[in-house]
Scaffold this motif. Structure first.
Motif, PDB file in Angstrom:
ATOM      1  N   ALA A 173       0.830  -1.208   0.000  1.00 29.56           N
ATOM      2  CA  ALA A 173       0.000   0.000   0.000  1.00 29.56           C
ATOM      3  C   ALA A 173       0.864   1.257   0.000  1.00 29.56           C
ATOM      4  CB  ALA A 173      -0.929   0.001   1.211  1.00 29.56           C
ATOM      5  N   GLU A 174       1.962   1.228   0.753  1.00 27.37           N
ATOM      6  CA  GLU A 174       2.879   2.379   0.770  1.00 27.37           C
ATOM      7  C   GLU A 174       3.548   2.553  -0.590  1.00 27.37           C
ATOM      8  OE1 GLU A 174       4.913   5.676   2.115  1.00 27.37           O
ATOM      9  OE2 GLU A 174       3.255   4.624   3.066  1.00 27.37           O
ATOM     10  N   ASN A 175       3.945   1.451  -1.218  1.00 25.48           N
ATOM     11  CA  ASN A 175       4.540   1.536  -2.554  1.00 25.48           C
ATOM     12  C   ASN A 175       3.537   2.071  -3.569  1.00 25.48           C
ATOM     13  OD1 ASN A 175       6.982   0.542  -1.634  1.00 25.48           O
ATOM     14  ND2 ASN A 175       6.543  -1.564  -2.227  1.00 25.48           N
ATOM     15  N   ASP A 176       2.284   1.642  -3.462  1.00 21.80           N
ATOM     16  CA  ASP A 176       1.247   2.156  -4.357  1.00 21.80           C
ATOM     17  C   ASP A 176       1.003   3.641  -4.131  1.00 21.80           C
ATOM     18  OD1 ASP A 176       0.959  -0.328  -5.461  1.00 21.80           O
ATOM     19  OD2 ASP A 176      -0.861  -0.838  -4.341  1.00 21.80           O
ATOM     20  N   THR A 228       1.740   9.231  -6.307  1.00 17.76           N
ATOM     21  CA  THR A 228       2.167  10.632  -6.282  1.00 17.76           C
ATOM     22  C   THR A 228       3.042  10.964  -7.482  1.00 17.76           C
ATOM     23  OG1 THR A 228       4.086  10.099  -4.910  1.00 17.76           O
ATOM     24  CG2 THR A 228       2.072  10.744  -3.762  1.00 17.76           C
ATOM     25  N   LYS A 229       3.731   9.971  -8.048  1.00 17.82           N
ATOM     26  CA  LYS A 229       4.611  10.212  -9.193  1.00 17.82           C
ATOM     27  C   LYS A 229       3.890  10.050 -10.523  1.00 17.82           C
ATOM     28  CE  LYS A 229       8.671   8.536  -6.776  1.00 17.82           C
ATOM     29  NZ  LYS A 229       9.709   7.499  -6.738  1.00 17.82           N
ATOM     30  N   LEU A 230       2.851   9.245 -10.544  1.00 17.21           N
ATOM     31  CA  LEU A 230       2.147   8.927 -11.770  1.00 17.21           C
ATOM     32  C   LEU A 230       1.204  10.059 -12.136  1.00 17.21           C
ATOM     33  CD1 LEU A 230       1.671   6.666 -13.853  1.00 17.21           C
ATOM     34  CD2 LEU A 230      -0.157   5.861 -12.386  1.00 17.21           C
ATOM     35  N   VAL A 231       1.296  10.528 -13.378  1.00 16.84           N
ATOM     36  CA  VAL A 231       0.423  11.596 -13.848  1.00 16.84           C
ATOM     37  C   VAL A 231      -0.428  11.024 -14.971  1.00 16.84           C
ATOM     38  CG1 VAL A 231       0.337  13.863 -14.917  1.00 16.84           C
ATOM     39  CG2 VAL A 231       2.135  13.325 -13.280  1.00 16.84           C
ATOM     40  N   ILE A 232      -1.730  11.093 -14.793  1.00 19.11           N
ATOM     41  CA  ILE A 232      -2.660  10.592 -15.792  1.00 19.11           C
ATOM     42  C   ILE A 232      -3.460  11.770 -16.322  1.00 19.11           C
ATOM     43  CG2 ILE A 232      -4.626   9.071 -16.213  1.00 19.11           C
ATOM     44  CD1 ILE A 232      -3.610   7.296 -13.985  1.00 19.11           C
ATOM     45  N   CYS A 233      -3.622  11.809 -17.605  1.00 21.51           N
ATOM     46  CA  CYS A 233      -4.385  12.866 -18.257  1.00 21.51           C
ATOM     47  C   CYS A 233      -5.817  12.852 -17.717  1.00 21.51           C
ATOM     48  CB  CYS A 233      -4.370  12.639 -19.758  1.00 21.51           C
ATOM     49  SG  CYS A 233      -5.481  13.697 -20.664  1.00 21.51           S
ATOM     50  N   PRO A 234      -6.358  14.000 -17.263  1.00 23.54           N
ATOM     51  CA  PRO A 234      -7.718  14.024 -16.716  1.00 23.54           C
ATOM     52  C   PRO A 234      -8.767  13.594 -17.741  1.00 23.54           C
ATOM     53  CG  PRO A 234      -6.617  16.112 -16.301  1.00 23.54           C
ATOM     54  CD  PRO A 234      -5.714  15.300 -17.171  1.00 23.54           C
ATOM     55  N   ARG A 235      -8.510  13.828 -19.022  1.00 26.57           N
ATOM     56  CA  ARG A 235      -9.475  13.429 -20.038  1.00 26.57           C
ATOM     57  C   ARG A 235      -9.470  11.925 -20.249  1.00 26.57           C
ATOM     58  NH1 ARG A 235      -7.403  16.764 -24.861  1.00 26.57           N
ATOM     59  NH2 ARG A 235      -5.549  15.915 -23.926  1.00 26.57           N
ATOM     60  N   CYS A 236      -8.364  11.255 -19.867  1.00 29.74           N
ATOM     61  CA  CYS A 236      -8.240   9.807 -20.075  1.00 29.74           C
ATOM     62  C   CYS A 236      -8.951   9.004 -18.995  1.00 29.74           C
ATOM     63  CB  CYS A 236      -6.771   9.411 -20.114  1.00 29.74           C
ATOM     64  SG  CYS A 236      -5.857  10.230 -21.423  1.00 29.74           S
ATOM     65  N   VAL A 237      -9.169   9.604 -17.848  1.00 22.45           N
ATOM     66  CA  VAL A 237      -9.788   8.896 -16.737  1.00 22.45           C
ATOM     67  C   VAL A 237     -11.298   9.102 -16.805  1.00 22.45           C
ATOM     68  CG1 VAL A 237      -9.898   8.701 -14.239  1.00 22.45           C
ATOM     69  CG2 VAL A 237      -7.737   9.224 -15.345  1.00 22.45           C
TER      70      VAL A 237
END
Length: 119
Positions: A89-92, A97-106
């Motif tokens: 859970a800590e690794n996730d 926090t590092k992963l950036v996903i396009c708001p339009r893709c979600v």
């Protein structure tokens, strides 16, 4: 022979026209992440000398202590799985926090169950 030469010259001129772009037009280049980013402007020749600073103390990793506890427990016991799940859970959380996903893709979350059936 003259006809073949004319066809070859026309073909080469067409290829040359496709390969040459106007000098003032600058578009971003797709960058694979290796090497220098070609989209960034070139660095100046006169750069400031790096200053000697004290490095910031490294933040303690909460998983280090959990890993020590995990190593002391019997593998695959209930307590081992509980600590293992905390580490994952800590690794996730760190990855999130590092992963950036396009708001339009979600896609927005829907609380209700939606099916594709028709009436």
């Amino acid at each position: 022979m003259m006809r073949n030469g004319f066809i070859l010259l026309t073909f080469c001129a067409a290829l040359l026209g496709c390969a040459v772009a106007p000098a003032q037009e600058r578009r971003p280049i797709a960058w694979d992440g290796l090497g220098q980013d070609p989209n960034k402007s070139p660095r100046r020749l006169h750069t400031a000398k790096p200053r000697a600073t004290n490095p910031a103390p490294a933040a303690s990793d909460p998983n280090q202590e959990r890993q020590r506890v995990l190593d002391a427990l019997r593998p695959y016991s209930e307590a081992w799985w509980a600590v293992h799940d905390e580490i994952e859970a800590e690794n996730d959380r760190k990855l999130g926090t590092k992963l950036v996903i396009c708001p339009r893709c979600v896609q927005p979350r829907q609380d209700e169950d939606v099916t594709g059936s028709t009436r």
